[in-house]
Design a protein around this motif. Structure first.
Motif, PDB file in Angstrom:
ATOM      1  N   ILE A 174       0.853  -1.183   0.000  1.00 55.17           N
ATOM      2  CA  ILE A 174       0.000   0.000   0.000  1.00 55.17           C
ATOM      3  C   ILE A 174       0.889   1.233   0.000  1.00 55.17           C
ATOM      4  N   ILE A 175       0.520   2.221  -0.804  1.00 52.85           N
ATOM      5  CA  ILE A 175       1.321   3.432  -0.933  1.00 52.85           C
ATOM      6  C   ILE A 175       0.524   4.591  -0.366  1.00 52.85           C
ATOM      7  N   ALA A 176       1.108   5.297   0.586  1.00 52.78           N
ATOM      8  CA  ALA A 176       0.397   6.381   1.251  1.00 52.78           C
ATOM      9  C   ALA A 176       1.312   7.582   1.416  1.00 52.78           C
ATOM     10  N   CYS A 177       0.704   8.743   1.524  1.00 55.64           N
ATOM     11  CA  CYS A 177       1.447   9.986   1.735  1.00 55.64           C
ATOM     12  C   CYS A 177       0.616  10.885   2.639  1.00 55.64           C
ATOM     13  N   SER A 178       1.259  11.535   3.606  1.00 52.68           N
ATOM     14  CA  SER A 178       0.532  12.375   4.560  1.00 52.68           C
ATOM     15  C   SER A 178       0.694  13.851   4.209  1.00 52.68           C
ATOM     16  N   LEU A 179      -0.346  14.614   4.515  1.00 57.79           N
ATOM     17  CA  LEU A 179      -0.369  16.054   4.272  1.00 57.79           C
ATOM     18  C   LEU A 179      -0.838  16.734   5.546  1.00 57.79           C
ATOM     19  N   ASP A 180      -0.006  17.595   6.143  1.00 56.78           N
ATOM     20  CA  ASP A 180      -0.349  18.306   7.376  1.00 56.78           C
ATOM     21  C   ASP A 180      -1.008  19.644   7.055  1.00 56.78           C
ATOM     22  N   LEU A 181      -2.213  19.854   7.573  1.00 54.88           N
ATOM     23  CA  LEU A 181      -2.918  21.125   7.443  1.00 54.88           C
ATOM     24  C   LEU A 181      -2.933  21.788   8.815  1.00 54.88           C
ATOM     25  N   THR A 182      -2.228  22.900   8.963  1.00 57.20           N
ATOM     26  CA  THR A 182      -2.091  23.570  10.256  1.00 57.20           C
ATOM     27  C   THR A 182      -2.948  24.822  10.287  1.00 57.20           C
ATOM     28  N   ASN A 183      -3.801  24.923  11.291  1.00 58.00           N
ATOM     29  CA  ASN A 183      -4.678  26.082  11.461  1.00 58.00           C
ATOM     30  C   ASN A 183      -4.150  26.932  12.605  1.00 58.00           C
ATOM     31  N   THR A 231      -4.707  23.739  15.775  1.00 58.73           N
ATOM     32  CA  THR A 231      -4.393  22.321  15.703  1.00 58.73           C
ATOM     33  C   THR A 231      -3.930  21.939  14.297  1.00 58.73           C
ATOM     34  N   ILE A 232      -3.483  20.686  14.186  1.00 59.14           N
ATOM     35  CA  ILE A 232      -3.029  20.129  12.914  1.00 59.14           C
ATOM     36  C   ILE A 232      -3.988  19.013  12.505  1.00 59.14           C
ATOM     37  N   TYR A 233      -4.382  19.016  11.250  1.00 57.52           N
ATOM     38  CA  TYR A 233      -5.191  17.926  10.693  1.00 57.52           C
ATOM     39  C   TYR A 233      -4.329  17.238   9.644  1.00 57.52           C
ATOM     40  N   THR A 234      -4.015  15.980   9.878  1.00 61.85           N
ATOM     41  CA  THR A 234      -3.171  15.229   8.955  1.00 61.85           C
ATOM     42  C   THR A 234      -4.035  14.349   8.069  1.00 61.85           C
ATOM     43  N   VAL A 235      -3.971  14.584   6.780  1.00 63.25           N
ATOM     44  CA  VAL A 235      -4.702  13.784   5.802  1.00 63.25           C
ATOM     45  C   VAL A 235      -3.735  12.769   5.210  1.00 63.25           C
ATOM     46  N   VAL A 236      -4.092  11.500   5.286  1.00 66.84           N
ATOM     47  CA  VAL A 236      -3.280  10.452   4.689  1.00 66.84           C
ATOM     48  C   VAL A 236      -3.969  10.003   3.407  1.00 66.84           C
ATOM     49  N   VAL A 237      -3.339  10.291   2.270  1.00 69.21           N
ATOM     50  CA  VAL A 237      -3.877   9.924   0.962  1.00 69.21           C
ATOM     51  C   VAL A 237      -3.304   8.574   0.570  1.00 69.21           C
ATOM     52  N   ILE A 238      -4.175   7.668   0.153  1.00 66.44           N
ATOM     53  CA  ILE A 238      -3.762   6.298  -0.144  1.00 66.44           C
ATOM     54  C   ILE A 238      -3.926   6.013  -1.632  1.00 66.44           C
ATOM     55  N   MET A 239      -2.902   5.412  -2.214  1.00 66.78           N
ATOM     56  CA  MET A 239      -2.948   5.001  -3.604  1.00 66.78           C
ATOM     57  C   MET A 239      -3.472   3.570  -3.685  1.00 66.78           C
ATOM     58  N   ASN A 240      -4.314   3.304  -4.654  1.00 64.73           N
ATOM     59  CA  ASN A 240      -4.887   1.976  -4.810  1.00 64.73           C
ATOM     60  C   ASN A 240      -3.803   0.917  -4.969  1.00 64.73           C
ATOM     61  N   LYS A 260      -4.159  18.400  19.950  1.00 68.06           N
ATOM     62  CA  LYS A 260      -2.924  18.700  19.241  1.00 68.06           C
ATOM     63  C   LYS A 260      -2.999  18.345  17.758  1.00 68.06           C
ATOM     64  N   ARG A 261      -3.747  17.280  17.423  1.00 66.36           N
ATOM     65  CA  ARG A 261      -3.745  16.817  16.049  1.00 66.36           C
ATOM     66  C   ARG A 261      -4.936  15.907  15.801  1.00 66.36           C
ATOM     67  N   ILE A 262      -5.441  15.952  14.557  1.00 64.41           N
ATOM     68  CA  ILE A 262      -6.417  14.988  14.079  1.00 64.41           C
ATOM     69  C   ILE A 262      -5.821  14.307  12.853  1.00 64.41           C
ATOM     70  N   VAL A 263      -5.968  12.988  12.778  1.00 61.64           N
ATOM     71  CA  VAL A 263      -5.427  12.224  11.654  1.00 61.64           C
ATOM     72  C   VAL A 263      -6.568  11.480  10.975  1.00 61.64           C
ATOM     73  N   ASN A 264      -6.624  11.599   9.652  1.00 60.96           N
ATOM     74  CA  ASN A 264      -7.581  10.819   8.869  1.00 60.96           C
ATOM     75  C   ASN A 264      -6.804   9.977   7.870  1.00 60.96           C
ATOM     76  N   ILE A 265      -6.999   8.666   7.942  1.00 59.00           N
ATOM     77  CA  ILE A 265      -6.257   7.750   7.081  1.00 59.00           C
ATOM     78  C   ILE A 265      -7.203   7.173   6.037  1.00 59.00           C
ATOM     79  N   GLY A 266      -7.215   7.797   4.890  1.00 62.00           N
ATOM     80  CA  GLY A 266      -7.892   7.224   3.740  1.00 62.00           C
ATOM     81  C   GLY A 266      -9.393   7.186   3.769  1.00 62.00           C
ATOM     82  N   GLY A 267     -10.063   8.109   4.476  1.00 59.67           N
ATOM     83  CA  GLY A 267     -11.516   8.161   4.365  1.00 59.67           C
ATOM     84  C   GLY A 267     -12.248   8.134   5.680  1.00 59.67           C
ATOM     85  N   ASN A 268     -13.517   7.675   5.623  1.00 58.92           N
ATOM     86  CA  ASN A 268     -14.427   7.803   6.754  1.00 58.92           C
ATOM     87  C   ASN A 268     -14.815   6.473   7.388  1.00 58.92           C
ATOM     88  N   SER A 269     -14.006   5.443   7.217  1.00 59.37           N
ATOM     89  CA  SER A 269     -14.299   4.142   7.829  1.00 59.37           C
ATOM     90  C   SER A 269     -14.123   4.217   9.342  1.00 59.37           C
TER      91      SER A 269
END
Length: 514
Positions: free
Chosen positions: A60-69, A103-112, A461-470
Motif C-alpha cells: 500500500i502506498i500512502a502519503c501524509s499532508l499536514d494542514l495547520t490552522n 491544531t493540525i489535521y493530517t490527511v493520509v492519501v492512499i494510492m490503490n 494537538k492533532r487529528i489524523v484521517n487515514i484514507g476516508g471515513n471508515s
C-alpha cells in the motif's frame, strides 16, 4: 446584529430542510465578504504542498499532508482529485473535514493497491479551504462554495528515488499498512508487548496475526471457534425480519476481542457466542484450550498487566478467571454483577490488583473490586453509551479516560471520583488509548478520525484521517517509541508520531550549530 439574527435562525432550523440551510449560508456569506479579505488562505501553514508517493510492488502506498490552522476560527477543507477517472489511482477521495483552531489535521492519501506500479501516474489534487461557522451545523462540503483553492504538486518515485526536497521531517509518518482482509471486517485489535506483532479479530471466526516489521502474516480460520446457537436462532426465526436475523447471525460469528498474554507466546480470542479460546502463535497457531465463559454474547476481554488474570464481560455480568501458566486451563474465581444493563468494556486497574472499571450502556462507569460481587461506586457524566475506557497516570495521580456515543471522551480523577475534563469530538468515540511515553491521549471515532490530545492540559494537538471515513475499530501502542496501530473496518495502519515541541527544538539547535 446580523450575526446574532443568523445564529438565532440557525438554532431554530437545526432540523430544517437543506434549502433552509443553504439560505442561511447565503446570508452568512454576505456578512463574511466584509470580514474576510479575498484571496487569503485561512490555513496559515500547510506542511508541504507536494505529495510524494514512493512506489513499492504489492505494498500500500500512502502519503501524509499536514494542514495547520494557526487562526482562532474553525476551517473547513476539501481535498479533491481532479484527475481523469481512467488515470486516477487514489482511493477515498474526495475527503472533507474541519480543522480546529490551533491544531493540525493530517490527511493520509492512499494510492490503490496494484501489482504493477507504472512509473508515471496522473495525480491532480486541489485543496479547498473556507472559514467554518459552527452555528450552522452544516457538513464541511456545503461550506466550500467559492472556497480558496490551492493546487498540490504530486509525484511518484520508484524505491530509492526522491521527488521533492524536504527541509524537515513530517511530524507523522506512515510506517506500514495492511488492507487485504477482504470481507472479514475487523472487530478487535491488540499489539504484542515484546514483538512487532499485531493481532486482529474478524467476522466469520477469523483471526489474523501480522508482523509489521517483516510483513509476514498468518490467518487462522477458526471454524471450530464460533459455535452458532441454532436453538436460539430457531426461537426467533418467526419473530424477526430476515435481514435482521441474518445480521444477527453474522454478528454471532465475530471474534469480538483478541489479547496477547504478556510473557507468553499465547493469545486469547473471545467470540460473541460466549467462548474464550487460547492459542500458541509460535507453534503453527496451535489451539491449547477453550472455555464456555458466558451463555450468550461475550462483549470484551481484559488481561491483567502483570498477573495471569482475565476479565470476561457479558451484558450484565463480569467474570474473573485465572490462567494456569504451565498447564493451559481456566480457573473460575468469581462473578461480579453489574447494577446496570449491558456492560460494553472493562479494564483492570494497573495500580491495584483488586479493582477494575467497566463501561456501561446507560452512560455510567462502574468501579468494582474482587472482594465484592457488586460494584463499589458509579461515576456519571456521559449522556450516551460508554464504548471504551482505560487507566493512565499523570503526575503520580491516577485517571481514567472513557469514550462515548455522546461524541465526547471524559477524564476522570480516580481519587476525587469525578470528571475533570471533557474532550469534544464530531462523532461517536469508539476507542481510547493513553500513550504515557509521549504524554498523549489518543481517541478514535465513528467517522474515521483519530484525535491526539495532550494528557497534561487535555488540549487537542492533532487529528489524523487515514484514507476516508471508515470507523475506527481499535487502537494499540507498539513496542517502538512513538508508534501506534490504528484499525479501521478493513485496514490496519502503523503510524509514527513525533512530538512537535521536540522537533522544533531540534531544528533550533541545528540552526544554532552553524
Amino acid at each position: 446584529m446580523q450575526m446574532a439574527k443568523i445564529e438565532k435562525s440557525a438554532i431554530q432550523n437545526r432540523n430544517g430542510t437543506i434549502a433552509n440551510m443553504l439560505n442561511l449560508m447565503h446570508d452568512l456569506k454576505v456578512i463574511l465578504l466584509n470580514q474576510v479579505t479575498p484571496g487569503t488562505n485561512v490555513l496559515h501553514d500547510v506542511y508541504k504542498l507536494e505529495l510524494s508517493f514512493h512506489l513499492e510492488s504489492n505494498n500500500i502506498i500512502a502519503c501524509s499532508l499536514d494542514l495547520t490552522n494557526n487562526t482562532d476560527e474553525h476551517v473547513a477543507f476539501g481535498l479533491l482529485n481532479t484527475s481523469d477517472e481512467q488515470t486516477s489511482f487514489l482511493s477515498s477521495l474526495p475527503l472533507f473535514g474541519i480543522v480546529d483552531p490551533g491544531t493540525i489535521y493530517t490527511v493520509v492519501v492512499i494510492m490503490n493497491r496494484d501489482e504493477y506500479q507504472p512509473q508515471e501516474r496522473s495525480i491532480d489534487l486541489i485543496l479547498q479551504t473556507s472559514v467554518y461557522y459552527k452555528i450552522l451545523r452544516a457538513p464541511p462540503m456545503l461550506m466550500l462554495q467559492n472556497a480558496e483553492e490551492v493546487t498540490l504538486e504530486s509525484a511518484c518515485a520508484l524505491p530509492g528515488e526522491t521527488t521533492f526536497e524536504e527541509s524537515t521531517r513530517p511530524s507523522l509518518k506512515i510506517i506500514s499498512m495492511k488492507d487485504n482482509y477482504s470481507v472479514q471486517h475487523i472487530c478487535s485489535i491488540d499489539a504484542n508487548g515484546t514483538e512487532p506483532l499485531i493481532i486482529t479479530g474478524h467476522l466469520f471466526g477469523y483471526v489474523h496475526i501480522w508482523n509489521y516489521a517483516t510483513q509476514a502474516s498468518y490467518c487462522l480460520l477458526c471454524q471450530q471457534l464460533v459455535h452458532i446457537n441454532y436453538v436460539l436462532i430457531a426461537k426467533y426465526w418467526e419473530k424477526l425480519r430476515l435481514d435482521i436475523l441474518i445480521r444477527w447471525m453474522i454478528l454471532l460469528t465475530a471474534v469480538c476481542s483478541v489479547k496477547f498474554i504478556a510473557g507468553k507466546q499465547w493469545f486469547l480470542a473471545g467470540s460473541c457466542d460466549g467462548f474464550i479460546h487460547v492459542y500458541n502463535y509460535k507453534n503453527g497457531m496451535q489451539k491449547m484450550g477453550s472455555l464456555k465463559a458466558h451463555d450468550i454474547y461475550l462483549n470484551s476481554l481484559a488481561i491483567h498487566p502483570t498477573e495471569l488474570y482475565v476479565l470476561s464481560v457479558c451484558t450484565t455480568e463480569i467474570k474473573l478467571w485465572a490462567l494456569n501458566g504451565s498447564q493451559i486451563g481456566f480457573k473460575y474465581i468469581q462473578t461480579i454483577e453489574a447494577s446496570t444493563y449491558k456492560i460494553r468494556a472493562v479494564a483492570f486497574n494497573p495500580n491495584d490488583n483488586n479493582t477494575f472499571a467497566s463501561a456501561c450502556h446507560d452512560g455510567t462507569i462502574e468501579v468494582g473490586c474482587f472482594d465484592s460481587v457488586r460494584s463499589q461506586y458509579t461515576m456519571s457524566g456521559h449522556s450516551g453509551c460508554v464504548e471504551s475506557l482505560d487507566f493512565f497516570t499523570r503526575d503520580g495521580q491516577q485517571y481514567l479516560i472513557t469514550g462515548s456515543y455522546d461524541k465526547t471522551a471524559k477524564i476522570w480523577d480516580m481519587h476525587k471520583k469525578e470528571c475533570v475534563g471533557t474532550l469534544l469530538h464530531r462523532s461517536e468515540v469508539l476507542s481510547v488509548l493513553p500513550y504515557s511515553k509521549l504524554g498523549l491521549l489518543v481517541t478514535g471515532t465513528a467517522d474515521g478520525d483519530v484525535y491526539f490530545w495532550s494528557s497534561t492540559n487535555f488540549r487537542l494537538k492533532r487529528i489524523v484521517n487515514i484514507g476516508g471515513n471508515s470507523r475506527v475499530r481499535g487502537l494499540a501502542c507498539l513496542i517502538e517509541y512513538g508508534r501506534v496501530a490504528i484499525s479501521h473496518q478493513k485496514r490496519v495502519s502503523v503510524i509514527e508520531i513525533h512530538d512537535e515541541e521536540e522537533q522544533v527544538a531540534g531544528e533550533d539547535n541545528d540552526e544554532n550549530s552553524y
